[in-house]
Design an enzyme around this catalytic site. Structure first.
Site, short mmCIF file in Angstrom:
data_model
loop_
_atom_site.label_atom_id
_atom_site.label_comp_id
_atom_site.label_asym_id
_atom_site.label_seq_id
_atom_site.Cartn_x
_atom_site.Cartn_y
_atom_site.Cartn_z
N HIS A 174 23.23 -1.11 39.06
CA HIS A 174 22.10 -1.71 39.78
C HIS A 174 22.13 -1.40 41.28
O HIS A 174 22.17 -2.30 42.11
CB HIS A 174 22.10 -3.24 39.57
CG HIS A 174 22.10 -3.65 38.14
ND1 HIS A 174 22.61 -4.86 37.69
CD2 HIS A 174 21.64 -3.02 37.03
CE1 HIS A 174 22.47 -4.94 36.38
NE2 HIS A 174 21.90 -3.83 35.96
C1 LIG Z 1 23.25 2.14 31.76
C2 LIG Z 1 22.30 1.30 32.55
C3 LIG Z 1 21.89 0.08 32.03
C4 LIG Z 1 21.00 -0.72 32.76
N1 LIG Z 1 20.56 -1.87 32.19
C5 LIG Z 1 19.62 -2.60 32.83
C6 LIG Z 1 19.06 -3.74 32.20
O1 LIG Z 1 19.39 -4.07 31.07
N2 LIG Z 1 18.14 -4.45 32.90
C7 LIG Z 1 17.75 -4.11 34.16
O2 LIG Z 1 16.97 -4.86 34.76
N3 LIG Z 1 18.25 -3.02 34.76
C8 LIG Z 1 19.14 -2.24 34.12
N4 LIG Z 1 19.60 -1.10 34.69
C9 LIG Z 1 19.07 -0.71 36.01
C10 LIG Z 1 17.59 -0.31 36.01
O3 LIG Z 1 17.28 0.54 34.94
C11 LIG Z 1 17.29 0.36 37.35
O4 LIG Z 1 17.57 -0.58 38.37
C12 LIG Z 1 15.85 0.81 37.52
O5 LIG Z 1 15.46 1.70 36.51
C13 LIG Z 1 15.69 1.49 38.89
O6 LIG Z 1 14.35 1.82 39.07
P1 LIG Z 1 13.89 2.84 40.20
O7 LIG Z 1 12.42 2.98 40.11
O8 LIG Z 1 14.51 2.43 41.47
O9 LIG Z 1 14.62 4.23 39.84
P2 LIG Z 1 14.71 5.05 38.49
O10 LIG Z 1 14.27 4.22 37.33
O11 LIG Z 1 16.07 5.63 38.45
O12 LIG Z 1 13.63 6.22 38.68
C14 LIG Z 1 13.72 7.17 39.70
C15 LIG Z 1 13.12 8.48 39.20
O13 LIG Z 1 12.89 9.34 40.32
C16 LIG Z 1 13.20 10.67 39.95
N5 LIG Z 1 13.49 11.45 41.16
C17 LIG Z 1 14.57 11.36 41.98
N6 LIG Z 1 14.47 12.26 42.98
C18 LIG Z 1 13.30 12.90 42.81
C19 LIG Z 1 12.62 13.93 43.53
N7 LIG Z 1 13.15 14.48 44.64
N8 LIG Z 1 11.44 14.39 43.05
C20 LIG Z 1 10.89 13.86 41.93
N9 LIG Z 1 11.48 12.87 41.22
C21 LIG Z 1 12.67 12.39 41.66
C22 LIG Z 1 14.41 10.50 39.04
O14 LIG Z 1 14.61 11.66 38.22
C23 LIG Z 1 14.06 9.24 38.25
O15 LIG Z 1 13.40 9.55 37.05
C24 LIG Z 1 20.53 -0.29 34.02
C25 LIG Z 1 20.97 0.92 34.56
C26 LIG Z 1 21.85 1.71 33.83
C27 LIG Z 1 22.32 3.01 34.42
#
Ligand SMILES: Cc1cc2nc3c(=O)[nH]c(=O)nc-3n(C[C@H](O)[C@H](O)[C@H](O)COP(=O)(O)OP(=O)(O)OC[C@H]3O[C@@H](n4cnc5c(N)ncnc54)[C@H](O)[C@@H]3O)c2cc1C
Ligand code: SF4
Length: 492
Positions: free
Chosen positions: A415
């Site tokens: 997280h």
């Molecule tokens: C194993 C695991 C289990 C988890 N379990 C839970 C859970 O049960 N419940 C919960 O609430 N949270 C959980 N989490 C955490 C949760 O999934 C994340 O906090 C959340 O998905 C983050 O969202 P985000 O939008 O910040 O980033 P992300 O969901 O990581 O999305 C970011 C996206 O941006 C893309 N990206 C990055 N750089 C670039 C670029 N330069 N150009 C274009 N695209 C780019 C990436 O490829 C990615 O697809 C878990 C995480 C993991 C690893």
């Protein structure tokens, strides 16, 4: 689309960067609200029909760097991230918590985020929960591993419950972290991305955004690398949602967000570990939802226990044993139970680019090491109260929890938050309370990087609710179900 030199050029109202928890939600809500949206996602589109449930194979396909991202510091921490449509929601456990009220209160006091009240966010959370079919896991689906933890918690009189999850028609196959083969888990890649596409959004995968273009203090669009060349998206509004690790790198290489000195700093990780137990009963932990049960008796101390479980290959990688003891424990796999703990950290790390890749620095400060000591000791208590014959703690052989040092811990973190934190004051944060980049018009951030502190709970719902709020505010509309100021009852 037009061509100019080697670059393809697209025009749009809004360009969204990243299609994870934040990006997919903001893209769908904006597109359905009538905006012309282009989404650029660095990773691929994954097809659940090709999900094999084999951990090693699936980690290589669904995780960035095969899930082997690490922090530099004491102790080093494994930090896995998903990549592709759905981002990290593709590989997460599906646990859904709203932002706890005391956390929102702290944000109001410490970061001036006055508008983020429980009442104001309620329709955003409700909308996400409805879209993702969030519901409590049933005891039957939770499996025998959860039953072990429940028995321990009941024996000790500790507060506990079944988790709420976004998994509709879940069959308890136990491999959420390796790609849900039945598409029961309602990750954003299958729930929000198709909605965005149906509303006319153009979704480009394999698009690595290199720079956000700002001229005269206003967003003009983005530049990306795509298969076969360069792509320009011209748009007056850009929403950055590349995640907590990559958003600050992208902003920095675009020359944005640096004024406060906070970009890339304030990284909270919510570090985690787990203890295994040898039970008399058959547990068969691979059957049932891996993360289905929690114990929050010590939440006020920053410690929460949540289930983790997995197939034998996962357990072989995670068991804190070596040699003959490892082999003996694995021979008893069907009798092994496991439960996790997470620490709401006060430690803060940072991320910056080194050779184009993220360099993540994070040292666990003494207060968090102390939380781990207490947490591991209580986890042992929980498992023993459940009837464990032996408990395998995540510590070197012979090190008791009360003597554990930072370097004895082998945490993982799921997280990451805070590297472009929201703060109403431009000198203290990268974005304001409306998630707009301080000092620039037309650039917003909608991912974990804006969340200004550790939540103490899993963050996906918080990120999605904030993204929902942002989309409606960009559309100039209230989130459906929102109470307007005029309707708020006056305290009498
Ligand atoms: C194993 C695991 C289990 C988890 N379990 C839970 C859970 O049960 N419940 C919960 O609430 N949270 C959980 N989490 C955490 C949760 O999934 C994340 O906090 C959340 O998905 C983050 O969202 P985000 O939008 O910040 O980033 P992300 O969901 O990581 O999305 C970011 C996206 O941006 C893309 N990206 C990055 N750089 C670039 C670029 N330069 N150009 C274009 N695209 C780019 C990436 O490829 C990615 O697809 C878990 C995480 C993991 C690893
Ligand atoms: S337990 Fe299996 S079916 Fe249920 S969400 Fe996880 S991977 Fe999908």
């Amino acid at each position: 689309m037009s061509r100019r030199g080697a670059a393809r050029v697209l025009e749009a109202d809004v360009c969204v960067i990243g299609a994870g928890a934040g990006g997919a939600v903001v893209a769908a809500e904006l597109a359905e609200g009538g905006a012309d949206v282009v989404v650029l996602e660095q990773g691929p589109r994954h097809d659940a029909d090709r999900f094999s449930a084999r951990p090693i194979e699936m980690m290589a396909r669904l995780y960035r760097d095969g899930g082997q991202g690490m922090t530099l510091g004491s102790p080093p921490i494994i930090l896995p991230l998903g990549r592709g449509l759905g981002g990290t929601t593709l590989v997460n456990s599906g646990t859904c918590f709203r932002t706890p009220a005391p956390v929102l209160e702290r944000w109001r006091e410490a970061f001036g985020l006055e508008a983020l009240t429980e009442q104001a966010l309620d329709p955003c959370f409700a909308r996400v929960e409805q879209a993702l079919s969030v519901a409590e896991v049933t005891p039957e689906l939770a499996g025998a591993n959860a039953a072990v933890a429940r028995r321990g918690a009941e024996a000790l009189g500790w507060s506990h419950g079944y988790l709420r999850r976004n998994a509709k028609g879940c069959v308890g196959s136990g491999v959420c972290a390796f790609g849900c083969p039945t598409s029961a888990k309602q990750h954003t890649g299958i729930m929000y991305v198709p909605r965005a596409e149906a509303a006319g959004a153009r979704i480009l995968t394999g698009a690595d955004v290199r720079r956000i273009v700002v001229e005269g203090g206003r967003a003009r669009g983005v530049e990306a690398r795509v298969a076969g060349g360069r792509l320009e998206v011209r748009a007056p509004d850009v929403v950055v949602a590349a995640g907590t690790i990559h958003t600050p790198l992208l902003l920095a290489r675009s020359g944005l967000g640096a004024t406060s000195g906070q970009l890339g700093r304030n990284l909270a990780l919510h570090p985690a570990t787990a203890a295994f137990a040898l039970m008399d009963e058959v547990v068969d932990m691979a059957k049932g939802v891996p993360q289905s049960f929690y114990v929050d008796e010590f939440a006020a101390e920053g410690i929460i226990f949540e289930g983790v479980a997995g197939p034998p290959s996962y357990v072989a990688m995670s068991l804190p044993l070596t040699g003959r003891r490892h082999a003996e424990a694995m021979a008893n796999y069907r009798h092994l139970a496991v439960f996790g703990l997470m620490v709401s950290d006060s430690s803060r790390g940072s991320v910056r680019a080194l050779g184009g890749r993220p360099l993540i620095r994070y040292d666990l400060e003494e207060a968090d090491v102390a939380r781990f000591r207490v947490g591991i000791a209580r986890l042992e208590q929980l498992l023993r109260a459940a009837g464990a014959r032996e408990v395998y703690l995540p510590l070197p052989h012979g090190v008791a929890p009360e003597r554990a040092r930072a370097r004895d811990l082998k945490p993982m973190a799921f997280h990451p938050l805070g590297t472009a934190r929201a703060d109403a004051r431009p000198a203290h944060g990268v974005v304001d309370g409306e998630l707009a980049l301080h000092g620039v018009r037309g650039v917003h951030v909608a991912d974990g990087s804006v969340v200004p502190s550790s939540l103490g709970v899993n963050p996906q719902l918080t990120i999605m609710a904030l993204a929902t709020r942002l989309a409606f505010s960009m559309l100039g509309r209230d989130v459906p179900g929102a109470t307007t100021d005029a309707e708020v009852p006056c305290p009498s």
